[in-house]
Design a protein around this motif. Structure first.
Motif, PDB file in Angstrom:
ATOM      1  N   SER A  51      -2.012  -4.273   3.238  1.00  0.00           N
ATOM      2  CA  SER A  51      -1.397  -2.946   3.143  1.00  0.00           C
ATOM      3  C   SER A  51      -0.381  -2.890   2.014  1.00  0.00           C
ATOM      4  O   SER A  51      -0.140  -1.819   1.432  1.00  0.00           O
ATOM      5  CB  SER A  51      -0.721  -2.574   4.467  1.00  0.00           C
ATOM      6  OG  SER A  51       0.327  -3.497   4.765  1.00  0.00           O
ATOM      7  N   ARG A  52       0.188  -4.043   1.664  1.00  0.00           N
ATOM      8  CA  ARG A  52       1.165  -4.092   0.579  1.00  0.00           C
ATOM      9  C   ARG A  52       1.408  -5.551   0.197  1.00  0.00           C
ATOM     10  O   ARG A  52       1.103  -6.468   0.950  1.00  0.00           O
ATOM     11  CB  ARG A  52       2.484  -3.425   0.984  1.00  0.00           C
ATOM     12  CG  ARG A  52       3.187  -4.061   2.165  1.00  0.00           C
ATOM     13  CD  ARG A  52       4.312  -3.176   2.685  1.00  0.00           C
ATOM     14  NE  ARG A  52       5.059  -3.786   3.787  1.00  0.00           N
ATOM     15  CZ  ARG A  52       4.700  -3.744   5.047  1.00  0.00           C
ATOM     16  NH1 ARG A  52       3.572  -3.111   5.385  1.00  0.00           N
ATOM     17  NH2 ARG A  52       5.443  -4.317   5.983  1.00  0.00           N
ATOM     18  N   THR A  68       8.013  -3.947  -3.704  1.00  0.00           N
ATOM     19  CA  THR A  68       6.857  -3.763  -2.825  1.00  0.00           C
ATOM     20  C   THR A  68       5.734  -3.109  -3.610  1.00  0.00           C
ATOM     21  O   THR A  68       5.939  -2.064  -4.240  1.00  0.00           O
ATOM     22  CB  THR A  68       7.214  -2.891  -1.606  1.00  0.00           C
ATOM     23  OG1 THR A  68       8.277  -3.508  -0.868  1.00  0.00           O
ATOM     24  CG2 THR A  68       6.010  -2.708  -0.696  1.00  0.00           C
ATOM     25  N   LEU A  70       2.262  -1.224  -3.419  1.00  0.00           N
ATOM     26  CA  LEU A  70       1.427  -0.455  -2.509  1.00  0.00           C
ATOM     27  C   LEU A  70       0.108  -0.107  -3.190  1.00  0.00           C
ATOM     28  O   LEU A  70       0.021  -0.117  -4.424  1.00  0.00           O
ATOM     29  CB  LEU A  70       2.150   0.835  -2.089  1.00  0.00           C
ATOM     30  CG  LEU A  70       3.471   0.647  -1.333  1.00  0.00           C
ATOM     31  CD1 LEU A  70       4.142   1.999  -1.107  1.00  0.00           C
ATOM     32  CD2 LEU A  70       3.246  -0.079  -0.004  1.00  0.00           C
TER      33      LEU A  70
END
Length: 242
Positions: A51-52, A68, A70
């Protein structure tokens, strides 16, 4: 800035069986405190089921998530961060890349060793003269500069003036510099001990001398024409000293 390329590559794109995302991470190998450093990350866009992705700095004092990644974010991203204070002059740390699954499970995709370093600082003591006569005022200033030639505004915990026998004549505690410079002075007695005096600051020693001396006198004579014309191409002037 000299950059070492910490290119963290999976074999995705070379071996189709790999389930790890393809990414590259670029960061200098030495992180200096206090300063701001920058890292860059490039990813192919497909996080391969994660997801990340997290870029994490791991130190002895803890971990800090720096960035992060994404899905569908721009492939190339650069970000600056403040280097944390190392536990000592140098500290070995790690730059991690973790993949986070949909259920929150964490997978470490890469780890690279970096070194955090305190910037070296030099302290300088400058006096208005190197030799003083009894009864004169000793004036001096103190400045600290780091390896990037940045002036440090930290207090000097202790400044001492000692006579030739090592006796403490004066001390100043927690001296606060103004605009990076601390200025101090000391009035010599009319009949002080003659010899070399020491100004001590943070293991830095500046020596001055107190002597009975008389400056030599010179007679200077200048021989020059009584008048000079604008038509004269050359003018002879003699200077004699005795």
């Amino acid at each position: 800035m000299i950059w070492a390329v910490y290119l963290l590559l999976t074999l995705e794109g070379i071996l189709s069986q790999s389930d790890k995302p393809l990414f590259g991470l670029f960061c200098p190998p030495d992180l200096y405190y206090p300063s701001e450093e920058t890292f860059c990350i490039h990813n192919a866009g497909d996080l391969r089921g994660f997801s990340r992705l997290l870029v994490i700095l791991e130190t002895q004092s803890g971990t800090t998530t720096l960035h992060t990644v994404l899905p569908n974010m721009p492939a190339w991203h650069c970000q600056s961060f403040q280097v944390p204070e190392p536990s000592k002059d140098t500290e070995n740390v790690k730059l991690l890349v973790q993949g986070i699954g949909d259920e929150g499970n964490k997978v470490q995709l890469s780890s690279k060793s970096l070194t955090m370093r305190r910037k070296s600082v030099g302290t300088f003591v400058q006096s208005d003269k190197s030799i003083y006569k009894p009864g004169q005022l000793v004036q001096f200033r103190i400045i600290s500069i780091n390896q990037d030639m940045e002036v440090q505004d930290k207090n000097f915990s202790l400044v001492e003036l000692q006579d030739p026998q090592g006796n403490r004549l004066a001390q100043w505690k927690n001296v606060s510099p103004k605009m990076g410079i601390a200025e101090l002075s000391y009035q010599l007695a009319e009949e002080p001990n003659l010899g070399k005096y020491s100004i001590r600051v943070n293991n830095v020693v500046r020596q001055i001398e107190v002597l009975e001396y008389v400056l030599q006198k010179f007679e200077v004579m200048i021989d020059a024409p009584s008048s000079i014309s604008v038509l004269d191409n050359n003018v002879t002037i003699s200077v004699h000293g005795q």
